[in-house]
Design a protein around this motif. Structure first.
Motif, mmCIF file in Angstrom:
data_model
loop_
_atom_site.group_PDB
_atom_site.id
_atom_site.type_symbol
_atom_site.label_atom_id
_atom_site.label_comp_id
_atom_site.label_asym_id
_atom_site.label_seq_id
_atom_site.Cartn_x
_atom_site.Cartn_y
_atom_site.Cartn_z
ATOM 1 N N ASN A 7 74.721 60.265 93.491
ATOM 2 C CA ASN A 7 74.291 61.456 93.650
ATOM 3 C C ASN A 7 75.142 61.868 94.979
ATOM 4 O OD1 ASN A 7 72.848 62.320 91.428
ATOM 5 N ND2 ASN A 7 71.012 61.450 92.271
ATOM 6 N N TYR A 25 72.266 68.319 92.825
ATOM 7 C CA TYR A 25 71.325 67.544 92.197
ATOM 8 C C TYR A 25 70.326 66.720 93.302
ATOM 9 C CZ TYR A 25 69.256 64.826 88.522
ATOM 10 O OH TYR A 25 68.400 64.217 87.746
ATOM 11 N N MET A 124 71.007 64.164 84.338
ATOM 12 C CA MET A 124 69.660 65.081 84.472
ATOM 13 C C MET A 124 68.978 65.181 82.997
ATOM 14 S SD MET A 124 71.289 68.550 86.629
ATOM 15 C CE MET A 124 72.799 68.399 86.031
ATOM 16 N N CYS A 132 66.606 73.660 88.670
ATOM 17 C CA CYS A 132 66.163 74.037 90.226
ATOM 18 C C CYS A 132 65.218 75.125 90.045
ATOM 19 C CB CYS A 132 67.540 74.367 90.836
ATOM 20 S SG CYS A 132 68.731 72.962 90.913
#
Length: 132
Positions: A7, A25, A124, A132
């Protein structure tokens, strides 16, 4: 360019240095960042090892360098206001700049563009991230 598993992102600059930061993310997963402790200028970092430690209300951990090299700059603005990482992860919220030891070799397995988007979407979905 992105290391999807860690990430983090890295951008090669015109002067040959590389800027490293957390992805949006990562920021969403961590929550509001409250502390930032970068490696010191002059310190060598290995690929996939910590170039900074970040802390939020629910997570403390390393930001792993996607390429190896020597730290040439830390983000003083983020030291003063760690929330910049969340507010602008790809701009003012960068973590460290390094002088890459082997940009071509280390960056070969990083993803960019559509490849990065597809990899993050799969990650994800696999993580069960609702957005989000």
């Amino acid at each position: 360019m992105y290391n999807v598993d860690s990430n983090v992102w890295v951008r090669q600059e015109s002067d040959g240095t590389a800027t490293i930061g957390l992805t949006s993310y990562a920021c969403s997963l961590a929550g509001q960042i409250v502390s930032y402790t970068p490696k010191k200028v002059g310190k060598d970092v290995k690929k996939d090892k910590s170039c900074a430690t970040v802390e939020s209300g629910k997570w403390v951990g390393p930001a792993k360098a996607p390429v190896a090299g020597e730290v040439t700059a830390i983000n003083e603005a983020v030291s003063a206001q760690p929330g910049l990482i969340n507010d602008d992860p790809y701009g003012e919220g960068w973590l460290v700049k390094i002088k890459p030891a082997d940009w071509a070799g280390d960056s070969a397995d990083l993803k960019a563009g559509a490849d990065a988007m597809a990899a993050f979407e799969a990650k994800m979905e696999g993580d069960g991230f609702g957005g989000c």
